[in-house]
Design a protein around this motif. Structure first.
Motif: not given
Lengths: 265, 356
Positions: B239, B307, B311
């Motif tokens: 990340w 991220r 995600c």
């Protein structure tokens, strides 16, 4: 509240932003009735340079100590102070000279430098608190409009603060970096222009200066991977906004090198 | 209504005539070659459908959910400001030649806009459209729809079926098209079209072509246990390395994503202050100001923003909406100036975990 009192101040620049303002005022009749232009060397015969002002519009960058003193005075006499155009916002074109030592630049331009008192170019935020920025070269109409409206409503202006890519995507433009392999500065450049150049097939050259916290190093790396020579890369990051930390992280190294600075090469 | 399925076969000429017929009553928005890329554009004289396109830059779902729209208008009257709701114009449109990844992209987007909370603006814009799908046989370098079950041919998906969000589905069988209709709208679109019923050979050809298309994928995403794999690795070094080293915060990934729904609200005020328009404009979690709230910014680093994107699409979305937020169209990585690839990030994290 009466009509907002406005003062316009010019430092080192081409005065294009003031022309933009005059153009803007001429074309939007409502503005003239809504504001009181108290001081502006190009617009009024007034010598009321000490205001007081509800809004001071600052055009141009600081390149002399005397200008900095004046700017501080304006700040004290104004409720709001706004950087107007690229030179005031990020150093603009005048800051291109920062890449070489001052004396070198001066002797290149002037035969006799005994009356030249210039210093390195600084955006105005380095001297006074800036309440808003109208970016652009010349200052962009969308943000200027937002500034006037915000002044009339006494609210915080909502300036465009994303990068040019957003405007390209909203217009459905193909990406010039990826489809044409052009070194487009769009990903690191503050938008507001409506992606004018990329919409006409030309790579963005960052005349609005950097988007806040732009990842210039990653774009410089991309340019290098595309085969752009180092001096070409540095030129793109020093044409506008050289003193900003976003662009300085790429182009500053070259400045240090040419003045025999910290890198000692 | 979706149980009304019928099929027929139309020649290339019959299909062209059919499109002309549709254009009399509808604005037909279809994939059209625009320079080196393909875009959804209203068909006009001289514009031809690009039947072999791989992927458009802007997804079909964002033809419906446009970059900017007015929600409310406030007008000054003698008694003060009066609010008027702005109802999007009614227009008969057909979104034509939409690939299965984009058909699913629209369905996924609608889990947000037409799910528990109905977005009235989106609903009335959506009501303007009928959708004609096109099974995809031109698999691109970055395509991985087969890995997330959204293509290359349109079919059953997460227990839904026969296909929703698609009124007519075309399959190029080479010199002829298999035309399948779903529901009354599909049947209505085909009214007045001369075409013959499909033979078992035609159906066989479709199956053969689907199998062949599946063979052409060069990219995949391993979805085994993917949502929890990512949740376990929120502190993985990639990340930071990818975010700081390559991410430009340019927001291209989210702008071109068919399922990204975030928007910002702006106010546009007339200079005489007599009209105020409240507009919504696409926004992006990759923009630095997106997570700026009173007291700070809860995603101030590029690491945190990257991220969030990856995600959300591959992990949080499943909890939130019961499906992946990624339909495998590959646009985010195609239009990322530095080529950040969410499938590669997921694979890197998986490989690191397996190595431990």
């Amino acid at each position: 509240m009466g009509k907002p009192r406005i003062g316009i101040f010019k430092y080192s620049c081409c005065a294009g932003c003031q022309f933009q303002l005059i153009y803007f005022i001429r074309h939007v009749a409502e503005i003239l009735g809504a504001i009181d232009l108290v001081y502006g060397k190009m617009e009024t015969e007034s010598d009321a340079e000490d205001g007081p002002f509800d809004l001071a519009l600052i055009e141009g960058a600081i390149t002399e100590a005397e200008q900095a003193d004046q700017l501080k005075r304006v700040r004290r006499n104004s409720k709001y102070l706004v950087a107007f155009g690229s030179c005031a916002t990020n150093g603009g074109i005048p800051a291109m000279k920062n890449i070489q030592p001052e004396l070198q630049i001066e002797t290149r331009v002037y035969q006799d430098i005994s009356r030249i008192h210039s210093v390195k170019t600084h955006p105005i935020y380095e001297y006074v608190k800036v309440d808003a920025q109208v970016r652009g070269c010349p200052a962009g109409e969308r943000d200027l409009y937002e500034l006037v409206i915000s002044l009339l409503l006494d609210r915080k202006p909502n300036m465009v603060e994303h990068c040019v890519c957003v405007e390209c995507k909203m217009k459905g433009n193909p990406c010039l970096l990826l489809t044409e392999n052009l070194p487009c500065m769009g990903p690191v450049t503050n938008a507001g222009c409506g992606a004018l150049c990329p919409s006409n097939g030309r790579a963005c050259y960052s005349c609005w200066g950097p988007m806040s916290n732009a990842n210039s190093m990653a774009l410089a790396q991309k340019f290098e991977d595309m085969g752009l020579p180092p001096d070409e890369i540095i030129r793109r990051f020093s044409l506008f906004g050289f003193p900003t930390y976003e662009f300085h992280m790429v182009a500053g190294e070259e400045a240090a090198r040419s003045s025999g600075g910290v890198f000692g090469r | 209504m979706t149980d009304q399925v019928s099929a027929r076969v139309a020649s290339v000429e019959q299909t062209a005539e059919w499109i002309e017929l549709l254009r009399r009553d509808y604005e037909v928005v279809a994939p059209v070659k625009t320079g080196k890329t393909t875009s959804f554009r209203p068909l006009a004289e001289g514009l031809e459908v690009d039947w072999d396109y791989t992927i458009t830059t802007i997804p079909a779902s964002k033809t419906i959910y446009s970059p900017q729209e007015t929600l409310v208008r406030f007008a000054r009257t003698e008694e003060g400001y009066r609010a008027e709701e702005v109802v999007p114009e009614k227009r008969k449109r057909i979104l034509f030649g939409v690939h299965p990844c984009d058909l699913h992209g629209t369905l996924v987007l609608e889990r947000t806009f037409l799910g528990e909370m109905k977005d009235a603006n989106y609903a009335s814009l959506r009501a303007n459209y009928l959708i004609v799908g096109l099974n995809c046989q031109s698999i691109g370098e970055k395509c991985f729809c087969a890995s997330v079950g959204t293509g290359p041919f349109y079919g059953y998906w997460m227990g839904q079926g026969p296909p929703q969000g698609c009124d007519v589905l075309l399959t190029d069988l080479g010199g002829r098209f298999l035309v399948e209709t779903f529901g009354v709208n599909g049947v209505r679109l085909l009214a007045g079209v001369e075409a013959s019923p499909p033979t078992p050979d035609d159906i066989g050809e479709k199956l053969k072509r689907e199998a062949a298309a599946k063979e052409r994928f060069r990219k995949s995403l391993d979805t085994r246990d993917l949502p929890s794999l990512l949740r376990r690795n929120l502190n993985h070094p990639t990340w930071r390395i990818t975010g700081e080293g390559r991410c430009l915060s340019c927001t291209n990934c989210t702008m071109v994503c068919p399922t990204c729904f975030c928007y910002d609200i702006w106010e546009r005020v007339g200079l005489d202050l007599s009209v105020i328009e409240r507009i919504r404009v696409w926004d992006s979690c990759q923009d630095e100001r997106f997570a700026e709230v009173h007291g700070g910014n809860f995603r101030s680093t590029r690491e945190a923003r990257l991220r969030q994107f990856v995600c959300h699409k591959l992990s949080y979305w499943v909890e939130q909406f019961g499906c992946y937020g990624c339909v495998g169209c590959g646009r985010c990585m195609t239009w990322c100036p530095t080529g950040i690839d969410l499938a590669e990030i997921a694979a890197e994290i998986r490989a690191d975990e397996e190595r431990k």
